[in-house]
Design a protein around this motif. Structure first.
Motif, mmCIF file in Angstrom:
data_model
loop_
_atom_site.group_PDB
_atom_site.id
_atom_site.type_symbol
_atom_site.label_atom_id
_atom_site.label_comp_id
_atom_site.label_asym_id
_atom_site.label_seq_id
_atom_site.Cartn_x
_atom_site.Cartn_y
_atom_site.Cartn_z
ATOM 1 N N ASP B 160 1.126 -1.050 -0.166
ATOM 2 C CA ASP B 160 -0.203 0.033 -0.091
ATOM 3 C C ASP B 160 0.829 1.442 -0.334
ATOM 4 O OD1 ASP B 160 -2.153 2.425 -0.136
ATOM 5 O OD2 ASP B 160 -2.622 1.552 2.223
ATOM 6 N N LEU B 163 1.510 3.513 3.150
ATOM 7 C CA LEU B 163 2.158 2.790 4.685
ATOM 8 C C LEU B 163 3.210 3.344 4.563
ATOM 9 C CD1 LEU B 163 2.295 -0.971 4.072
ATOM 10 C CD2 LEU B 163 0.538 0.570 5.821
ATOM 11 N N ARG B 176 14.021 6.540 7.431
ATOM 12 C CA ARG B 176 13.398 5.786 9.573
ATOM 13 C C ARG B 176 12.523 4.663 8.663
ATOM 14 N NH1 ARG B 176 15.760 4.580 13.484
ATOM 15 N NH2 ARG B 176 13.072 4.362 14.543
ATOM 16 N N LYS B 180 11.908 1.114 8.916
ATOM 17 C CA LYS B 180 10.593 0.147 9.760
ATOM 18 C C LYS B 180 9.834 0.045 9.490
ATOM 19 C CE LYS B 180 9.984 1.594 13.818
ATOM 20 N NZ LYS B 180 9.671 1.967 14.798
ATOM 21 N N VAL B 181 9.428 0.158 7.869
ATOM 22 C CA VAL B 181 7.675 0.091 7.561
ATOM 23 C C VAL B 181 7.886 -0.720 6.241
ATOM 24 C CG1 VAL B 181 5.318 0.640 6.639
ATOM 25 C CG2 VAL B 181 6.806 2.021 8.227
ATOM 26 N N PRO B 184 10.196 -4.580 6.312
ATOM 27 C CA PRO B 184 8.955 -5.687 6.724
ATOM 28 C C PRO B 184 8.309 -5.568 6.371
ATOM 29 C CG PRO B 184 9.622 -3.331 8.778
ATOM 30 C CD PRO B 184 9.682 -3.252 7.385
ATOM 31 N N GLU B 185 7.268 -4.633 5.059
ATOM 32 C CA GLU B 185 7.126 -5.039 3.973
ATOM 33 C C GLU B 185 7.554 -5.813 3.088
ATOM 34 O OE1 GLU B 185 3.209 -4.700 3.260
ATOM 35 O OE2 GLU B 185 3.716 -4.896 5.387
ATOM 36 N N SER B 271 -1.568 -13.202 9.496
ATOM 37 C CA SER B 271 -0.672 -11.752 10.862
ATOM 38 C C SER B 271 0.714 -13.461 11.207
ATOM 39 C CB SER B 271 -1.392 -11.197 11.308
ATOM 40 O OG SER B 271 -2.118 -12.481 12.461
ATOM 41 N N SER B 274 2.964 -13.539 8.950
ATOM 42 C CA SER B 274 3.986 -12.847 8.841
ATOM 43 C C SER B 274 5.303 -12.659 10.062
ATOM 44 C CB SER B 274 2.831 -11.528 9.459
ATOM 45 O OG SER B 274 3.790 -10.736 10.296
#
Ligand code: ADP
Ligand code: MG
Lengths: 370, 645
Positions: B160, B163, B176, B180-181, B184-185, B271, B274
């Motif tokens: 997305d 994000l 950052r 941080k986002v 991980p995705e 989840s 993940s």
């Protein structure tokens, strides 16, 4: 009231296509302001300029009097609730909400306290450990709000936050958002294309069309005193007729003179006349006469289409008339609203092609398109 | 319908996995044969773990694969992010296409072009050797990169787009937010890319082959180079281990990549998945990091290095309880010269491969072991250095018959290592003793359909020329026409034309007569199936060849190279090599030694050392020599004519 954000003459184009055209807007402390307009009119772009994800081609943007156009998003004291929430899938509810504080290196104790407080505010206490992907749409929505509010921004930007929710939930959330706004005293800039939502929630409504602001005002102003045919049509139902202002308080349309309450137009100035369907009264004789062409029962009232000299009026009434009946109508001078001619004149306000079924059909079609 | 579908699936499975099943089974075979399973044993696994050369190659392969995987993943991820961030759609599409080119480019072209580039750049900076570990690493990164990008880019596209914006909105700098986002995705893509890069690098042969430098040899190259002799069953053991390692990695990859478009109901599980994959990713990362660290610690110390380039499986290497000659040399050198050296040992599969590598100018070797005709060619082309025999006193042990041969008439450039000759191998249980003795056996209609002939023109024509009493090095086309006629006459009797397949066909008794090298006969006899009784004889006229130590002009340490050659003529290493290789040895210390004779057995001694006094004479008369390119062309045309029938 203190002015927090000021957009001045902001314009923006994508690939040569003008998306915002000279937009000027003041946003005040503690207000619930709504950007209202059809899809594609530039609402999201306006929000993204305020948040810092886009920069305008021209114009200025100031925050508490300071120009912030050169500040990157993370340095602006503004937070956003994204259209599809944009929760971080790899973090649980607690960590999503705590995210801004962790970035600021706030001590753990303080984080715990603040997150708890936010969870209470959005009624999600007990959901800390849940994965955000396991939440319902409404719950994700609340997490997104809590996450955006936790660092107490001056302004919260919400881009159609309720669009993805079903009707019942949407009504509840409208109320809840309003309550949260009141409780926190944070300025909300809310985007929607749903006029009902805009009228029921906002302190100020900004109606936009094709990248331009059409009217700014309180919901009541906007409804009662629409500035042009676009606004009149977009906000609720309107019969919009072309007329001539003969003199102060006297207007001529549909081949008759009507007393009204507006003044200040030039003599014989061509104008648009707005008459709301609920303000038309069916009477035996009346100022105008016509034939009923369609009747729809809507629960609280009937919606009747009457052909008066070729122009189809919409009337909302609790009384009944049958298709083919000849009826008379009466409009109180108070309820006749006169507007200056605009580029939108003649585009809206005639119900000639109106049919409920047709409406639904075309809605379904447009939804089916990606 | 249903049953037929099942049968079909079963057949496909069988088709796919039968070869691996056979490999697996025979890796546990107690005997060497591929045709007979004579009992379960871990012998070959034990052998594998004693084989320092192979383990070294495994280590090299792992070092290379790990480094290439980690670096290409880092670079590929960065590249994917760069492409993803491009504003212009046209540019983005262009980059996308360009990065895919190395993937669809044939390996061989990638390999050759990289080699050319390294050599070119190396020359520019005046480096003696431009190919080394680092060039190979660059090559591997080059071909792994597109695969990593291909894994990571879709993950970015699926993500997305709001994000990272949300992260920046909440106070992250762009960097950052990426950490941080976004990371991980896209982690599943990164991990899949890492594992793919690792496996790709692990089994690459073609590109590695072209970019391999001195001494740094990967496993696939080492296995390929074993084909001069036969691939030993310990390679089956190694292949089995590799197969299961890769299988495990593959299963892990599938666990990690739950795939895009997960439905709502599955979100809960997703989840959990993940979390699991984050842990897994960290696990794999940690293992790789530890591996890298270990590898760096094991890095080579700085000692003088001797680069030896020899045939695969052509030295006693400590396996099967043999003497480790290379270790022996290092110890001997330390004892005699007082300081340490390190032997960097690399192998090749054919004279032509070796010649190509050397003339590319990209490598430098100190000692090479070409065959006679190749020595003649390299000498003529000035690619060899004259030896200083003061440094090779053990040359005195070389039998007189092995001196002054045509390829080095004045004994200036070479020290013979082994010799071998062609003969006829037959199954004594099926072939009448009376029919043996000369080349006619290969033309004997009694054995129609049981005869194997060489599947290479020079050797095949040779058999006919020896049979007819013609000169194998003749430049008279009529001689070759006569030989062709003989081969045509033989053709109906021939079961098939073979090279390496000869081992299994003879061991299993599938064929009764073949012609091959004396040394290889012992390997076949060792692995013959019950009921097969292989025997050997060499006709009077036959092809002899000699492989000898030489020092190429690219040598960096000539004295050390000469010391090495001298050492190889010492009693212990020479005997060990002769016993390991099972070819004839021109060293008197060996062939006059009682213990060696005993180890080899009477039959082997008779075959390998019939009468050495006239070796030189026979060699000069019958051995294959270099033919002119025109002559080789003629032969090839004739050979085609035979094979087309
Ligand atoms: N990044 C972009 N590139 C090109 N066109 C864009 C971009 N963002 C928005 N637009 C165009 O600008 C117009 C206004 O978009 P937007 O502000 O998202 O409208 P709204 O939110 O009111 O529906 C639309 O026509 C849209 O297609
Ligand atoms: Mg929008």
């Amino acid at each position: 009231m203190r002015k927090i954000i000021e957009l001045k003459n902001v314009s923006k184009a994508f690939d040569g296509q003008t998306v915002l055209d000279n937009v000027s807007l003041d946003i005040y402390d503690n207000e619930f302001l709504t950007l209202l307009g059809p899809s594609g009119c530039g609402k999201t772009t306006t929000l993204r300029i305020i948040a810092g994800f886009e920069s305008p081609d021209s114009g200025s943007l100031s925050f508490l009097g300071e120009d912030i156009l050169s500040l990157p998003p993370h340095r602006r004291n503004v937070n956003t609730v994204f259209q599809r929430y944009a929760l971080f899938p790899h973090l649980n509810v607690f960590e999503n909400i705590a995210f801004p504080l962790r970035e600021k290196k706030v001590p753990q104790d303080e984080i715990r306290g603040k997150v708890d407080e936010m969870l209470r505010l959005v009624a999600l206490t007990g959901f800390e450990k849940r994965s955000v992907t396991s939440l319902s749409g409404g719950q994700q929505q609340r997490v997104a709000i809590a996450r955006a509010l936790i660092s107490r921004p001056k302004v919260l930007l919400l881009d159609e936050p309720l669009a993805a929710l079903d009707l019942k939930l949407r009504k509840d959330m409208q109320q809840e958002l309003k309550n949260i706004q009141k409780a926190t005293g944070i300025t909300f800039v809310f985007v929607t294309h749903d006029q009902e939502e805009a009228l029921s929630m906002s302190d100020t409504v900004v109606v936009m069309s094709e990248g331009r602001i059409q009217q700014i005002g309180t919901p009541i102003d906007i409804y009662n005193e629409p500035r042009n045919a676009f606004v009149a049509d977009f906000i609720g139902e309107s019969n919009i007729l072309s007329g001539i202002m003969l003199q102060d308080r006297l207007v001529r349309f549909s081949g008759r003179d009507f007393p009204c309450v507006d003044e200040g137009f030039a003599r014989n100035e061509p104008v648009d006349v707005v008459i709301r369907p609920e303000d038309v009264v069916i009477v035996p004789k009346g100022q105008l006469r016509g034939t009923v062409t369609s009747v729809t029962f809507l629960g609280v009232h009937y919606e009747i289409i009457v052909d008066i000299g070729g122009f189809k009026w919409m009337i909302q009434t609790t009384g009944f008339a049958d298709v083919g009946d000849e009826i008379g109508i009466y409009v109180d001078p108070e309820n006749i609203h006169i507007m200056k001619k605009s580029e939108y004149s003649g585009l809206f306000g005639d119900y000639s092609s109106f049919s409920n079924e047709f409406d639904e059909l075309s809605d379904a079609e447009s939804e089916a398109e990606p | 319908m249903k049953t037929s579908a099942k049968i079909y699936t079963a057949l496909i499975m069988l088709f796919l996995f039968a070869p691996i099943a056979i490999l697996l089974i025979f890796s546990f075979n107690a005997a060497k044969s591929l045709s007979v399973f004579s009992g379960f044993s871990l012998y070959w696994y034990r052998e594998l773990f004693r084989d320092a050369e192979t383990l070294g190659a495994v280590r090299n392969t792992l070092v290379l694969a790990l480094s290439a995987a980690v670096l290409s993943t880092a670079m590929g991820t960065a590249a994917a992010v760069g492409i993803f961030r491009l504003r212009s759609k046209v540019l983005r599409a262009a980059y996308d296409t360009v990065t895919n080119i190395p993937m669809i480019n044939p390996d061989i072209i990638t390999g050759i072009s990289l080699m050319l580039m390294f050599v070119f750049v190396g020359r520019l900076f005046g480096a003696a050797t431009s190919l080394n570990f680092w060039t190979m690493l660059i090559a591997h990164i080059t071909f792994c990169l597109p695969y990593v990008i291909l894994q990571v880019l879709p993950k970015l596209q699926q993500m997305d787009a709001s994000l990272p914006e949300a992260a920046m909105d909440l106070g992250c700098t762009p960097f950052r937010a990426f950490l941080k986002v976004e990371i991980p995705e896209i982690m599943p893509g990164i991990v899949t890319g890492l594992i793919m890069a690792f496996t790709l690098s692990l089994d690459d042969f073609v590109i590695s082959y072209f970019t391999a430098g001195n001494g740094f040899q990967t496993l696939p190259i080492r296995i390929y180079n074993m084909t001069k002799k036969t691939v030993t069953p310990k390679m089956y053991a190694l292949s089995t281990i590799i197969f299961f390692t890769i299988l495990a990695l593959l299963i892990m990859t599938n666990l990690i990549d739950t795939g895009p478009g997960v439905e709502k109901q599955e979100k809960k599980e997703r989840s959990a998945a993940s979390k699991r994959r984050t842990k897994l990713a960290f696990g794999i990362g940690a293992v790789l990091a530890v591996g890298m660290a270990a590898v760096l610690f094991l890095g080579a110390p700085k000692k003088p290095v001797l680069n030896v380039y020899n045939w695969g499986e052509y030295i006693s290497d400590g396996s099967e309880d043999s003497f480790d000659v290379l270790q022996g040399f290092e110890d001997w050198y330390l004892a005699n010269y007082g300081h340490e050296v390190e032997v960097n040992y690399t192998t090749f599969a054919s004279n032509e491969d070796m010649y190509a590598k050397l003339s590319s100018g990209a490598v430098s070797y100190d000692v090479i072991v070409p065959s006679d005709y190749m020595i003649a060619r390299m000498r003529e082309e000035g690619m060899l250095l004259p030896l200083d025999f003061d440094n090779i006193p053990n040359y005195q042990y070389i039998g007189e018959s092995f001196k002054n041969l045509y390829y080095d008439p004045d004994n200036l450039y070479s020290v013979p290592y082994t010799y071998n000759f062609t003969g006829i191998i037959y199954d004594a249980n099926r072939v009448d003793e009376a029919d043996t003795g000369d080349w006619d056996l290969l033309w004997n209609p009694k054995y129609a359909g049981q005869i194997l002939q060489f599947n290479n023109s020079r050797d095949a024509f040779g058999t006919a020329q020896y049979k007819l009493g013609l000169d194998v090095n003749s430049d008279d086309p009529a001689d070759w026409q006569a030989a062709l006629a003989a081969l045509k006459e033989q053709q109906p009797l021939v079961k098939s034309y073979v090279m390496d397949e000869v081992y299994n066909m003879m061991e299993s008794g599938e064929a009764a007569v073949c012609t091959y090298y004396a040394g290889d006969y012992f390997i076949m006899a060792d692995a013959q199936a019950p009921g097969v009784e292989l025997s050997f004889y060499a006709p009077e006229r036959t092809n002899y060849f000699v492989d000898a130590f030489c020092i190429p002009t690219c040598c960096q340490n000539k004295e050390l190279a000469e010391a090495f050659i001298n050492y190889m003529l010492e009693y212990e290493p020479a005997v060990a090599n002769a016993e390991y290789i099972c070819y004839g040895c021109p060293n008197r210390l060996v062939y006059e030694d009682g213990a060696y004779a005993e180890d080899m057995g009477e039959e082997a001694m008779e075959i390998l050392y019939p009468n050495l006094d006239d070796f030189g004479e026979k060699y000069e008369q019958f051995a294959f020599r270099n033919l002119s390119p025109a002559m080789l062309g003629t032969i090839n045309t004739l050979w085609e004519e035979l094979k087309i029938n």
